[in-house]
Design a protein around this motif. Structure first.
Motif, PDB file in Angstrom:
ATOM      1  N   GLY A  36      43.306  53.779  -0.179  1.00  0.00           N
ATOM      2  CA  GLY A  36      44.381  54.151   0.742  1.00  0.00           C
ATOM      3  C   GLY A  36      44.078  53.600   2.112  1.00  0.00           C
ATOM      4  O   GLY A  36      42.933  53.663   2.576  1.00  0.00           O
ATOM      5  N   ALA A  37      45.092  53.019   2.760  1.00  0.00           N
ATOM      6  CA  ALA A  37      44.928  52.491   4.116  1.00  0.00           C
ATOM      7  C   ALA A  37      46.205  52.802   4.889  1.00  0.00           C
ATOM      8  O   ALA A  37      47.281  52.306   4.543  1.00  0.00           O
ATOM      9  CB  ALA A  37      44.652  50.993   4.101  1.00  0.00           C
ATOM     10  N   ALA A  38      46.091  53.626   5.916  1.00  0.00           N
ATOM     11  CA  ALA A  38      47.262  54.061   6.655  1.00  0.00           C
ATOM     12  C   ALA A  38      47.762  52.975   7.595  1.00  0.00           C
ATOM     13  O   ALA A  38      46.986  52.170   8.115  1.00  0.00           O
ATOM     14  CB  ALA A  38      46.950  55.327   7.446  1.00  0.00           C
ATOM     15  N   VAL A  39      49.074  52.974   7.815  1.00  0.00           N
ATOM     16  CA  VAL A  39      49.694  52.081   8.787  1.00  0.00           C
ATOM     17  C   VAL A  39      49.767  52.814  10.124  1.00  0.00           C
ATOM     18  O   VAL A  39      50.279  53.930  10.197  1.00  0.00           O
ATOM     19  CB  VAL A  39      51.110  51.662   8.336  1.00  0.00           C
ATOM     20  N   ASN A  40      49.259  52.182  11.174  1.00  0.00           N
ATOM     21  CA  ASN A  40      49.265  52.769  12.505  1.00  0.00           C
ATOM     22  C   ASN A  40      49.892  51.807  13.504  1.00  0.00           C
ATOM     23  O   ASN A  40      49.986  50.602  13.259  1.00  0.00           O
ATOM     24  CB  ASN A  40      47.839  53.111  12.946  1.00  0.00           C
ATOM     25  N   PHE A  41      50.302  52.344  14.658  1.00  0.00           N
ATOM     26  CA  PHE A  41      50.973  51.518  15.647  1.00  0.00           C
ATOM     27  C   PHE A  41      50.154  50.293  16.069  1.00  0.00           C
ATOM     28  O   PHE A  41      50.721  49.205  16.249  1.00  0.00           O
ATOM     29  CB  PHE A  41      51.357  52.368  16.865  1.00  0.00           C
ATOM     30  N   PRO A  42      48.821  50.395  16.233  1.00  0.00           N
ATOM     31  CA  PRO A  42      48.062  49.183  16.573  1.00  0.00           C
ATOM     32  C   PRO A  42      48.230  48.040  15.574  1.00  0.00           C
ATOM     33  O   PRO A  42      48.119  46.870  15.952  1.00  0.00           O
ATOM     34  CB  PRO A  42      46.617  49.683  16.614  1.00  0.00           C
ATOM     35  N   PRO A 215      52.907  59.364  23.516  1.00  0.00           N
ATOM     36  CA  PRO A 215      52.550  58.141  22.799  1.00  0.00           C
ATOM     37  C   PRO A 215      53.661  57.097  22.840  1.00  0.00           C
ATOM     38  O   PRO A 215      53.575  56.090  22.142  1.00  0.00           O
ATOM     39  CB  PRO A 215      52.359  58.660  21.367  1.00  0.00           C
ATOM     40  N   VAL A 216      54.711  57.357  23.643  1.00  0.00           N
ATOM     41  CA  VAL A 216      55.925  56.539  23.585  1.00  0.00           C
ATOM     42  C   VAL A 216      56.024  55.551  24.733  1.00  0.00           C
ATOM     43  O   VAL A 216      56.288  54.368  24.550  1.00  0.00           O
ATOM     44  CB  VAL A 216      57.179  57.442  23.548  1.00  0.00           C
ATOM     45  N   GLY A 217      55.835  56.029  25.977  1.00  0.00           N
ATOM     46  CA  GLY A 217      56.037  55.179  27.137  1.00  0.00           C
ATOM     47  C   GLY A 217      57.520  55.014  27.436  1.00  0.00           C
ATOM     48  O   GLY A 217      58.359  55.820  27.010  1.00  0.00           O
ATOM     49  N   PHE A 239      52.159  53.243  23.803  1.00  0.00           N
ATOM     50  CA  PHE A 239      53.454  52.758  24.276  1.00  0.00           C
ATOM     51  C   PHE A 239      54.292  52.251  23.098  1.00  0.00           C
ATOM     52  O   PHE A 239      54.654  51.078  23.021  1.00  0.00           O
ATOM     53  CB  PHE A 239      53.240  51.649  25.311  1.00  0.00           C
ATOM     54  N   ALA A 240      54.613  53.175  22.183  1.00  0.00           N
ATOM     55  CA  ALA A 240      55.381  52.809  20.992  1.00  0.00           C
ATOM     56  C   ALA A 240      56.752  52.253  21.354  1.00  0.00           C
ATOM     57  O   ALA A 240      57.338  51.479  20.591  1.00  0.00           O
ATOM     58  CB  ALA A 240      55.536  54.021  20.077  1.00  0.00           C
ATOM     59  N   ARG A 314      60.653  52.207  14.157  1.00  0.00           N
ATOM     60  CA  ARG A 314      60.686  53.650  14.411  1.00  0.00           C
ATOM     61  C   ARG A 314      61.583  54.380  13.410  1.00  0.00           C
ATOM     62  O   ARG A 314      62.349  55.270  13.750  1.00  0.00           O
ATOM     63  CB  ARG A 314      61.126  53.913  15.853  1.00  0.00           C
ATOM     64  N   GLN A 315      61.443  53.980  12.149  1.00  0.00           N
ATOM     65  CA  GLN A 315      62.211  54.592  11.074  1.00  0.00           C
ATOM     66  C   GLN A 315      61.418  55.670  10.337  1.00  0.00           C
ATOM     67  O   GLN A 315      61.898  56.234   9.367  1.00  0.00           O
ATOM     68  CB  GLN A 315      62.632  53.508  10.071  1.00  0.00           C
ATOM     69  N   VAL A 316      60.211  55.961  10.827  1.00  0.00           N
ATOM     70  CA  VAL A 316      59.268  56.770  10.053  1.00  0.00           C
ATOM     71  C   VAL A 316      58.947  58.082  10.755  1.00  0.00           C
ATOM     72  O   VAL A 316      58.680  58.107  11.956  1.00  0.00           O
ATOM     73  CB  VAL A 316      57.951  55.989   9.834  1.00  0.00           C
TER      74      VAL A 316
END
Length: 327
Positions: A36-42, A215-217, A239-240, A314-316
């Motif tokens: 398992g490998a999570a998807v993150n904003f970076p 976490p948005v900015g 700054f998503a 940003r659909q998640v």
């Protein structure tokens, strides 16, 4: 082994599946069979060459993963082949096997599955470091979470509640706010339909929020800061939105507040013992049921670009997880 590779910087659609030789560990490293490998904003930034870390091409994105130790270096003492582990890799996790510094690898708690484990460390450790350490939030204080339905947002809601805070969750749709309420938010604000500053003041009887988790900015950062309480703490998480806000510093003066940067990755490297103490607390809360990671979906390695795109757009709500061992 198969890996999702960034051979040229660009959007998720430019990523390619390729076959590479199986990796071998260095002295302090382990090779992990990734389940398992999570998807993150970076991950959305690093493939576009927009992140502060810039690995050489080609590379595989994927900053955290869970799996089984397949090989280890000669100086690795606390891990054994066959151990089920969590790892913070920075990149390289979207592959059937990943190499990790053993000092950034911890054994998985009993009873935890790979998908949930892979989606846990980065978001929950970031949020705990932010709220417990950087903000020193106290029981009874009010916490405002922006982008509250995302991975770190949900973690902030749950950790805020575990620390005794009253939590106001702000997000952009009714569906996302419903997820926030399911994870413990006391109040919600739709900041597309409602004025953020006004609603925060209304919900706090004019006092404002003691702690703001951002976490948005973008434009909402200043609006939130204008609704902070006296001696409040504004937490800069990321700054998503894609826009780094330019904050009028007179607001910090007038509010007597602190603006605190939160960079968990460097904290974990610079203060590893404190980070391990944090993780022990979080694993305990997870086993007690106080924390419930929200997995929005799982994707095969071939489908990983779709998962990264969904996060970018940003659909998640919650986290998406890549499962490299599945076709």
């Amino acid at each position: 082994m198969k890996a999702l590779l960034c051979k040229r910087h660009g959007p998720p659609e430019s990523l390619e599946i390729d076959t590479l030789p199986d990796p071998t560990p260095g002295d302090w490293e382990v090779v992990i069979e990734v389940h398992g490998a999570a998807v993150n904003f970076p991950d959305t930034l690093i493939i576009q060459n927009l992140y502060q870390f810039k690995p050489d091409l080609p590379f595989s994105p994927g900053g955290e993963c869970a799996g089984i130790v397949k090989a280890k270096g000669s100086k690795v003492g606390h891990l054994n082949i066959g151990d089920r582990v969590l790892a913070f890799t920075g990149w390289g996790g979207f592959a059937e096997q990943a190499v990790a510094d053993s000092r950034a690898v911890v054994p998985m708690p009993e009873g935890l599955d790979f998908v949930t484990a892979s989606a846990f460390v980065m978001t929950y450790a970031t949020s705990y470091h932010a709220l417990a350490d950087r903000a020193a939030i106290q029981s009874g204080e009010t916490l405002l979470v922006l982008g509250a339905s995302g991975g770190v947002g949900i973690a902030a809601i749950e950790i805020g509640k575990a620390l005794g805070a009253r939590v106001i969750a702000a997000a952009s749709t009714a569906e996302k706010l419903q997820v926030c309420q399911e994870h413990g938010a006391d109040e919600v604000i739709n900041y597309v339909d409602e004025d953020l500053k006004t609603r925060v003041r209304e919900l706090t009887d004019g006092k404002g929020a003691d702690v703001i988790y951002d976490p948005v900015g973008g434009a909402f950062s200043e609006a939130a800061l204008r609704a902070i309480a006296w001696r409040g703490r504004f937490l800069v998480i990321g700054f998503a939105n894609g826009e780094i806000p330019k904050i009028p510093l007179n607001l910090a003066l007038l509010k007597g507040c602190n603006i605190n940067g939160v960079f968990w990755g460097d904290y974990a490297k610079r203060e590893p013992m404190n980070n391990m103490k944090d993780l022990r607390t979080l694993f305990g809360w997870l086993q007690e049921g106080k924390l419930r990671p929200h997995i929005a979906g799982t994707y095969s390695l071939a489908e990983a670009p779709q998962a990264i795109r969904a996060l970018m757009d940003r659909q998640v709500s919650g986290k998406l997880v890549i499962t490299p061992q599945e076709a």
